[in-house]
Motif scaffolding. Sequence first.
Motif, PDB file in Angstrom:
ATOM      1  N   GLU A  72       2.816  52.346  57.393  1.00 55.35           N
ATOM      2  CA  GLU A  72       4.159  52.895  57.251  1.00 55.35           C
ATOM      3  C   GLU A  72       5.121  52.068  58.090  1.00 55.35           C
ATOM      4  O   GLU A  72       4.953  51.931  59.301  1.00 55.35           O
ATOM      5  N   ILE A  73       6.118  51.497  57.417  1.00 57.20           N
ATOM      6  CA  ILE A  73       7.154  50.723  58.088  1.00 57.20           C
ATOM      7  C   ILE A  73       8.492  51.224  57.565  1.00 57.20           C
ATOM      8  O   ILE A  73       8.780  51.094  56.372  1.00 57.20           O
ATOM      9  N   GLY A  74       9.304  51.807  58.437  1.00 58.38           N
ATOM     10  CA  GLY A  74      10.593  52.351  58.008  1.00 58.38           C
ATOM     11  C   GLY A  74      10.408  53.446  56.971  1.00 58.38           C
ATOM     12  O   GLY A  74       9.676  54.402  57.187  1.00 58.38           O
ATOM     13  N   GLU A  75      11.033  53.271  55.826  1.00 57.14           N
ATOM     14  CA  GLU A  75      10.973  54.265  54.748  1.00 57.14           C
ATOM     15  C   GLU A  75       9.907  53.934  53.709  1.00 57.14           C
ATOM     16  O   GLU A  75       9.853  54.562  52.653  1.00 57.14           O
ATOM     17  N   ASP A  76       9.068  52.934  53.979  1.00 51.05           N
ATOM     18  CA  ASP A  76       8.078  52.481  53.005  1.00 51.05           C
ATOM     19  C   ASP A  76       6.658  52.702  53.525  1.00 51.05           C
ATOM     20  O   ASP A  76       6.374  52.476  54.699  1.00 51.05           O
ATOM     21  N   ILE A  77       5.783  53.125  52.606  1.00 50.14           N
ATOM     22  CA  ILE A  77       4.365  53.285  52.908  1.00 50.14           C
ATOM     23  C   ILE A  77       3.581  52.521  51.853  1.00 50.14           C
ATOM     24  O   ILE A  77       3.855  52.644  50.656  1.00 50.14           O
ATOM     25  N   ILE A  78       2.607  51.736  52.295  1.00 48.01           N
ATOM     26  CA  ILE A  78       1.631  51.172  51.366  1.00 48.01           C
ATOM     27  C   ILE A  78       0.262  51.698  51.771  1.00 48.01           C
ATOM     28  O   ILE A  78      -0.004  51.923  52.959  1.00 48.01           O
ATOM     29  N   VAL A  79      -0.573  51.917  50.788  1.00 44.81           N
ATOM     30  CA  VAL A  79      -1.911  52.447  51.017  1.00 44.81           C
ATOM     31  C   VAL A  79      -2.902  51.355  50.656  1.00 44.81           C
ATOM     32  O   VAL A  79      -2.769  50.712  49.612  1.00 44.81           O
ATOM     33  N   ILE A  80      -3.872  51.143  51.522  1.00 46.15           N
ATOM     34  CA  ILE A  80      -4.895  50.134  51.284  1.00 46.15           C
ATOM     35  C   ILE A  80      -6.221  50.843  51.035  1.00 46.15           C
ATOM     36  O   ILE A  80      -6.711  51.572  51.895  1.00 46.15           O
ATOM     37  N   ASP A  81      -6.744  50.656  49.828  1.00 48.65           N
ATOM     38  CA  ASP A  81      -8.016  51.209  49.375  1.00 48.65           C
ATOM     39  C   ASP A  81      -7.977  52.735  49.266  1.00 48.65           C
ATOM     40  O   ASP A  81      -7.135  53.401  49.876  1.00 48.65           O
ATOM     41  N   ALA A  82      -8.857  53.263  48.462  1.00 49.43           N
ATOM     42  CA  ALA A  82      -8.992  54.707  48.273  1.00 49.43           C
ATOM     43  C   ALA A  82     -10.438  54.977  47.866  1.00 49.43           C
ATOM     44  O   ALA A  82     -10.756  55.162  46.702  1.00 49.43           O
ATOM     45  N   GLY A  83     -11.308  54.945  48.855  1.00 47.43           N
ATOM     46  CA  GLY A  83     -12.738  55.028  48.581  1.00 47.43           C
ATOM     47  C   GLY A  83     -13.293  56.434  48.616  1.00 47.43           C
ATOM     48  O   GLY A  83     -12.592  57.417  48.795  1.00 47.43           O
ATOM     49  N   MET A  84     -14.592  56.489  48.451  1.00 50.25           N
ATOM     50  CA  MET A  84     -15.335  57.744  48.478  1.00 50.25           C
ATOM     51  C   MET A  84     -16.678  57.474  49.131  1.00 50.25           C
ATOM     52  O   MET A  84     -17.051  56.322  49.344  1.00 50.25           O
ATOM     53  N   HIS A  85     -17.375  58.519  49.472  1.00 49.17           N
ATOM     54  CA  HIS A  85     -18.797  58.357  49.782  1.00 49.17           C
ATOM     55  C   HIS A  85     -19.534  59.523  49.157  1.00 49.17           C
ATOM     56  O   HIS A  85     -18.975  60.587  48.898  1.00 49.17           O
ATOM     57  N   PHE A  86     -20.777  59.250  48.847  1.00 49.63           N
ATOM     58  CA  PHE A  86     -21.593  60.261  48.198  1.00 49.63           C
ATOM     59  C   PHE A  86     -22.052  61.281  49.220  1.00 49.63           C
ATOM     60  O   PHE A  86     -22.157  61.002  50.409  1.00 49.63           O
ATOM     61  N   ALA A  87     -22.307  62.464  48.724  1.00 50.55           N
ATOM     62  CA  ALA A  87     -22.751  63.549  49.594  1.00 50.55           C
ATOM     63  C   ALA A  87     -24.135  63.229  50.166  1.00 50.55           C
ATOM     64  O   ALA A  87     -24.866  62.402  49.635  1.00 50.55           O
ATOM     65  N   ASN A  88     -24.468  63.905  51.237  1.00 50.88           N
ATOM     66  CA  ASN A  88     -25.788  63.755  51.848  1.00 50.88           C
ATOM     67  C   ASN A  88     -26.313  65.135  52.205  1.00 50.88           C
ATOM     68  O   ASN A  88     -25.762  66.147  51.774  1.00 50.88           O
ATOM     69  N   GLU A  89     -27.345  65.179  53.029  1.00 51.86           N
ATOM     70  CA  GLU A  89     -27.945  66.475  53.372  1.00 51.86           C
ATOM     71  C   GLU A  89     -26.982  67.385  54.136  1.00 51.86           C
ATOM     72  O   GLU A  89     -27.157  68.597  54.154  1.00 51.86           O
ATOM     73  N   ALA A  90     -25.933  66.827  54.728  1.00 54.08           N
ATOM     74  CA  ALA A  90     -24.953  67.638  55.463  1.00 54.08           C
ATOM     75  C   ALA A  90     -23.951  68.309  54.533  1.00 54.08           C
ATOM     76  O   ALA A  90     -23.214  69.192  54.953  1.00 54.08           O
ATOM     77  N   THR A  91     -23.895  67.881  53.268  1.00 52.78           N
ATOM     78  CA  THR A  91     -22.940  68.448  52.308  1.00 52.78           C
ATOM     79  C   THR A  91     -23.661  68.848  51.020  1.00 52.78           C
ATOM     80  O   THR A  91     -23.429  68.268  49.964  1.00 52.78           O
ATOM     81  N   PRO A  92     -24.543  69.843  51.071  1.00 49.73           N
ATOM     82  CA  PRO A  92     -25.286  70.242  49.875  1.00 49.73           C
ATOM     83  C   PRO A  92     -24.353  70.801  48.795  1.00 49.73           C
ATOM     84  O   PRO A  92     -23.385  71.493  49.092  1.00 49.73           O
ATOM     85  N   GLY A  93     -24.612  70.435  47.560  1.00 53.45           N
ATOM     86  CA  GLY A  93     -23.816  70.919  46.437  1.00 53.45           C
ATOM     87  C   GLY A  93     -22.536  70.139  46.200  1.00 53.45           C
ATOM     88  O   GLY A  93     -21.788  70.430  45.282  1.00 53.45           O
ATOM     89  N   VAL A  94     -22.262  69.138  47.020  1.00 53.91           N
ATOM     90  CA  VAL A  94     -21.060  68.312  46.876  1.00 53.91           C
ATOM     91  C   VAL A  94     -21.482  66.973  46.297  1.00 53.91           C
ATOM     92  O   VAL A  94     -22.443  66.364  46.761  1.00 53.91           O
ATOM     93  N   ASP A  95     -20.768  66.504  45.273  1.00 58.99           N
ATOM     94  CA  ASP A  95     -21.127  65.242  44.634  1.00 58.99           C
ATOM     95  C   ASP A  95     -20.581  64.035  45.390  1.00 58.99           C
ATOM     96  O   ASP A  95     -21.256  63.029  45.527  1.00 58.99           O
ATOM     97  N   TYR A  96     -19.358  64.104  45.844  1.00 61.79           N
ATOM     98  CA  TYR A  96     -18.780  63.002  46.609  1.00 61.79           C
ATOM     99  C   TYR A  96     -17.612  63.509  47.436  1.00 61.79           C
ATOM    100  O   TYR A  96     -17.093  64.589  47.208  1.00 61.79           O
ATOM    101  N   VAL A  97     -17.203  62.683  48.400  1.00 67.33           N
ATOM    102  CA  VAL A  97     -16.172  63.065  49.358  1.00 67.33           C
ATOM    103  C   VAL A  97     -15.119  61.963  49.383  1.00 67.33           C
ATOM    104  O   VAL A  97     -15.445  60.779  49.386  1.00 67.33           O
ATOM    105  N   ILE A  98     -13.836  62.360  49.380  1.00 64.36           N
ATOM    106  CA  ILE A  98     -12.738  61.404  49.485  1.00 64.36           C
ATOM    107  C   ILE A  98     -11.936  61.732  50.745  1.00 64.36           C
ATOM    108  O   ILE A  98     -12.054  62.822  51.297  1.00 64.36           O
ATOM    109  N   PRO A  99     -11.117  60.787  51.208  1.00 69.26           N
ATOM    110  CA  PRO A  99     -10.332  61.049  52.425  1.00 69.26           C
ATOM    111  C   PRO A  99      -9.307  62.166  52.239  1.00 69.26           C
ATOM    112  O   PRO A  99      -8.872  62.452  51.120  1.00 69.26           O
TER     113      PRO A  99
END
Length: 198
Positions: A72-99
């Motif tokens: 974020e610089i002044g009135e402008d925002i750029i976003v770099i990447d938008a990934g995910m990760h797959f669920a693991n044993e800590a998140t049962p029943g969840v297919d994937y997680v995003i930020p």
Amino acid sequence: VERPDRKRLMKSSTYQYKKKRFGRGGGNNSFGIKDQSKSSNAVKIPPPLSGVVRIIPLGGVEEIGKNMTAIEIGEDIIVIDAGMHFANEATPGVDYVIPNTTYLEERKDRIRALIITHGHLDHIGGVPLVLSRIGNPPVYSRNLSILMMRKRQTEFPHLPALKENIVEKDSTITCGKIKVRFFGVTHTIPDSMGIIIE
């Protein structure tokens, strides 16, 4: 000793999705997930002062997956990447997680671009879901990454189409008042690139 009242104040740093919930309930949210951007007791973060560059890591820090950073610089925002990760044993029943994109959702009118550095799922996996939350800004990346995002987008036909822009490793673009240059990098997937923000 952990205080029970502190647990109520903590906010999740991710959104978790179950495939079987797509398209059901939840009002305007097609995933049935509570919209965290409308929290009435949220602390309001002021815009950055003139000349200040605000770097906001939204995922991918000290973890594998969910790579996403906002600049974020002044009135402008750029976003770099938008990934995910797959669920693991800590998140049962969840297919994937995003930020958690709450900060961006509250400022979607100032987001000028989503720039993707390469086509691994930990960098592009959340693109269809994130774009719909942050106002569907233009997406800039190299050819292979764009093709992979198109393929990923077909899994979500009910979401808006990508506003795709193919750039090359020596391209320069302007996003609002932010000038962005690209350079090629060696990685385990072709068409990877680095970013220089001026």
